[in-house]
Enzyme design. Structure first.
Site, mmCIF file in Angstrom:
data_model
loop_
_atom_site.group_PDB
_atom_site.id
_atom_site.type_symbol
_atom_site.label_atom_id
_atom_site.label_comp_id
_atom_site.label_asym_id
_atom_site.label_seq_id
_atom_site.Cartn_x
_atom_site.Cartn_y
_atom_site.Cartn_z
ATOM 1 N N SER A 37 -6.502 37.432 11.420
ATOM 2 C CA SER A 37 -7.422 36.333 11.706
ATOM 3 C C SER A 37 -7.836 36.420 13.161
ATOM 4 O O SER A 37 -7.137 37.026 13.980
ATOM 5 C CB SER A 37 -6.724 34.989 11.446
ATOM 6 O OG SER A 37 -7.465 33.903 11.968
ATOM 7 N N TYR A 78 -0.061 28.777 11.406
ATOM 8 C CA TYR A 78 -1.035 29.793 11.005
ATOM 9 C C TYR A 78 -1.252 30.804 12.129
ATOM 10 O O TYR A 78 -1.190 32.022 11.891
ATOM 11 C CB TYR A 78 -2.352 29.124 10.626
ATOM 12 C CG TYR A 78 -3.378 30.090 10.079
ATOM 13 C CD1 TYR A 78 -3.256 30.612 8.801
ATOM 14 C CD2 TYR A 78 -4.489 30.474 10.838
ATOM 15 C CE1 TYR A 78 -4.195 31.500 8.285
ATOM 16 C CE2 TYR A 78 -5.427 31.353 10.331
ATOM 17 C CZ TYR A 78 -5.277 31.866 9.062
ATOM 18 O OH TYR A 78 -6.213 32.743 8.569
#
Length: 271
Positions: A150, A173
């Site tokens: 990401s 995350y």
């Protein structure tokens, strides 16, 4: 030149092949002529899987399992290794976007985060990829592993993005995706020269589907703020990742390992 991008008849495993990115990856690799082995929580009796099997019956092998269930995953991994003598690629794409990892729920905010939520983020965001790499990486000859990271592997969300909304990105995350990027480099070092390991880091790719836990409305102000930060002045769609995925799985990237491709429209270039 076309042959160096060919994936025809290659055996590719996808961890998480039914979600926002995964469904696109599965379709794209099947269209490319691969034998695709999917390990995912979605039932093989779902409409999505049934439609794929009708079109690609001889090249799709689907295994439904709760990826948190260590004993069941181990059985499936062993079954797959016994069924196939070797593999050409692995795509680590699974992540648990849910309340369990703190997504879009007050319990996931930094001031409320618990060990259990951080552990779920680590399990789904890092360990599942480590487990698949450990189990399948040594069954590859001249293979390629692609980890889906990401933009938050290298940067972190800005609080102002979420002002006035109930959306936010939980700390677990960024923690997990940052660790996965570092594991990409580690495994590239220890699995080479037989196996290459690289990462793709998507930028702002809003999930506009209405029936998913991490979905977002197209009129949400978060998206407008992300849009203004993106150099290409557009937000990403899953198909925007397919070219990089095929590149990294194919012979066209045969001298590339331990690297990260930012597919983000330029959002991480400026401040």
């Amino acid at each position: 030149m076309g042959d160096i991008f060919s994936l025809k008849d290659r055996k590719i495993i996808i961890m998480g092949g039914s979600g926002f990115f995964g469904s696109t990856f599965t379709n794209a690799l099947l269209d490319s002529g691969c034998v695709v082995i999917v390990i995912d929580k979605l039932s093989e009796h779902s409409d999505f899987v049934i439609s794929l099997k009708q079109k690609y019956s001889d090249r799709l092998d689907w295994y439904s399992v709760d990826l948190y269930d260590e004993s069941e995953v181990k059985k499936i991994h062993e079954h797959i290794k016994n069924k196939y003598d070797s593999f050409n690629g692995l795509v680590n794409n699974a992540f648990d976007f849910s309340k369990k990892t703190g997504f879009n729920d007050p319990s996931g905010r930094l001031e409320n985060i618990t060990y259990d939520k951080l552990k779920a983020s680590f399990d789904s965001g890092v360990y599942w990829s480590i487990r698949a790499t450990k189990d399948f990486g040594h069954n590859m000859e001249d293979g390629s592993i692609v980890n889906i990271c990401s933009m938050y592997s290298t940067i972190v969300p800005a609080p102002h993005l979420y002002e006035g909304t109930d959306k936010f990105n939980p700390p677990g995350y960024s923690m997990a995706k940052g660790a996965l990027l570092q594991f990409t480099r580690y495994s590239a070092s220890f699995l080479g020269p037989k196996v290459r390991v690289n990462a793709i880091s998507p930028g702002a790719f809003p999930n506009l589907k209405k029936d998913t836990y991490n979905s977002i409305d197209e009129k949400d102000p978060v998206l407008q703020k992300l849009f203004t930060k993106t150099i290409l002045k557009k937000l990403g769609q899953p198909n925007d990742l397919v070219g990089s995925l095929i590149f990294l799985l194919s012979d066209s990237s045969s001298y590339i390992t331990g690297q990260n491709i930012q597919v983000d429209g330029g959002i991480t270039v400026t401040i």
